[in-house]
Design a protein around this motif. Structure first.
Motif, short mmCIF file in Angstrom:
data_model
loop_
_atom_site.label_atom_id
_atom_site.label_comp_id
_atom_site.label_asym_id
_atom_site.label_seq_id
_atom_site.Cartn_x
_atom_site.Cartn_y
_atom_site.Cartn_z
N THR A 177 -34.39 -28.30 37.87
CA THR A 177 -34.86 -28.36 36.49
C THR A 177 -33.79 -27.93 35.49
N GLN A 178 -32.72 -27.30 35.95
CA GLN A 178 -31.59 -26.89 35.11
C GLN A 178 -32.05 -26.20 33.82
N GLN A 180 -32.40 -24.01 30.61
CA GLN A 180 -31.58 -23.27 29.66
C GLN A 180 -32.53 -22.38 28.87
N LEU A 196 -26.24 -29.10 24.48
CA LEU A 196 -27.24 -29.34 25.51
C LEU A 196 -27.11 -30.77 26.00
N GLN A 200 -32.36 -33.70 28.46
CA GLN A 200 -33.13 -32.47 28.62
C GLN A 200 -34.20 -32.36 27.56
N ARG A 201 -35.37 -31.87 27.98
CA ARG A 201 -36.41 -31.51 27.01
C ARG A 201 -35.96 -30.23 26.31
N VAL A 202 -36.09 -30.22 24.99
CA VAL A 202 -35.62 -29.07 24.21
C VAL A 202 -36.73 -28.60 23.28
N ASP A 231 -34.93 -35.94 23.14
CA ASP A 231 -34.16 -35.66 24.35
C ASP A 231 -32.66 -35.95 24.20
N ALA A 249 -34.89 -25.23 27.25
CA ALA A 249 -34.54 -26.61 27.58
C ALA A 249 -34.53 -26.76 29.10
N GLY A 250 -34.81 -27.98 29.55
CA GLY A 250 -34.82 -28.23 30.98
C GLY A 250 -34.90 -29.71 31.28
N THR A 251 -34.54 -30.07 32.50
CA THR A 251 -34.58 -31.45 32.95
C THR A 251 -35.97 -31.79 33.49
#
Length: 284
Positions: A177-178, A180, A196, A200-202, A231, A249-251
């Motif tokens: 999921t990386q 942040q 970013l 990625q969803r932020v 994204d 944030a994440g994948t």
């Protein structure tokens, strides 16, 4: 002109109660979780009234995801059925991987004063949902931080902060999921442009002050609001008066999300199995 991430929505949290009656502000949670994939829930707790938190969160189960608790003020004691014990203090983080199952309690280690912080739920990929459970207690002194050239203090909880001038690897990394997770503390008149990855969803949660975003139309957002962004594109943040902001944030996993209370799996059958396992005492 450099493309900025678009604002998709700005929403307030909703008053909620969880555990044995702890009063919360539920920022993410409930229907439409796929919009926030890989994140499932974000709760904010912020009070100096002991009646709002003293009952805490007695023993309860989880399966299928991770919980990240970040304490700004106060003390919370963690205990679980695996024998882990931790005292979460001001500035510290508790990172718990429920995976196939964990039963834990989170109880205030104080009877007065302010209790303030956040709990974020991070989904696990299907392949890891029945993996080994784990727990990590990260004191404030072990969480990397930096001050940008423009005067923004950055607490780098997870992932890697990079603004083109400074880079700092966070306390926790997750390959799938990386995530942040940064606590950005903007001094009055400061600005910051975290880099970013596209895709990625932020999200930004303003927990103090007022935040200005450079977008198609510049917008000021006050405390208690969650900003969901597109994204792709860059991110430029500023504050005239000062602000405290959680950057999340994440994948996305792009997998089915089926939730029943403290269990988050990929199918109804898996949820029913989790309920049976908990009932039969074999959750973990």
């Amino acid at each position: 002109m450099t493309q900025q991430r678009r604002i998709i929505s700005i929403q307030p949290g909703q008053p909620a109660s969880d555990g044995a009656g702890v009063r919360l502000n539920r920022v993410i949670g409930g229907p439409g979780l796929e919009r926030f994939d890989p994140f499932l829930m974000l709760d904010e707790f912020a009070t100096d009234n002991p009646d709002d938190y003293i009952a805490g969160f007695p023993p309860h189960p989880h399966r299928g995801f991770e919980t990240i608790t970040y304490m700004l003020e106060g003390r919370m004691r963690h205990e679980d059925h695996l024998g882990n014990v931790g005292l979460l203090g001001s500035g510290g983080v508790q990172w718990m991987t429920a995976a196939r199952g964990i039963i834990h309690s989170e109880m205030p280690e104080q009877e007065s004063g302010a209790m303030r912080g956040f709990q974020l739920w991070l989904n696990l990929p299907a392949r890891d949902k029945l993996g080994e459970a784990g727990y990590r207690d990260i004191p404030a002194a072990d969480i990397p931080r930096l001050v940008s050239r423009t005067g923004v203090e950055v607490v780098v909880i997870a992932g890697e902060f990079d603004d083109g001038e400074q880079r700092q690897v966070g306390a926790v990394q997750r390959p799938h999921t990386q995530p942040q997770l940064f606590d950005l503390r903007l001094a009055p008149g400061s600005q910051v442009a975290p880099r970013l990855a596209d895709g990625q969803r932020v999200m930004l949660y303003v927990y103090e002050g007022q935040l200005q975003l450079a977008a198609a139309s510049a917008q000021t957002v006050g405390a208690g609001r969650l900003i969901r962004l597109s994204d792709e594109g860059q991110l430029q943040l500023a504050s005239a008066q000062g602000a405290g902001v959680l950057l999340i944030a994440g994948t996305p996993l792009n997998e089915p999300i089926v939730q029943y209370g403290p269990f988050v799996m990929n199918s109804r059958e898996e949820i029913e199995q989790a309920l049976r396992d908990f009932r039969d005492g074999v959750l973990a």
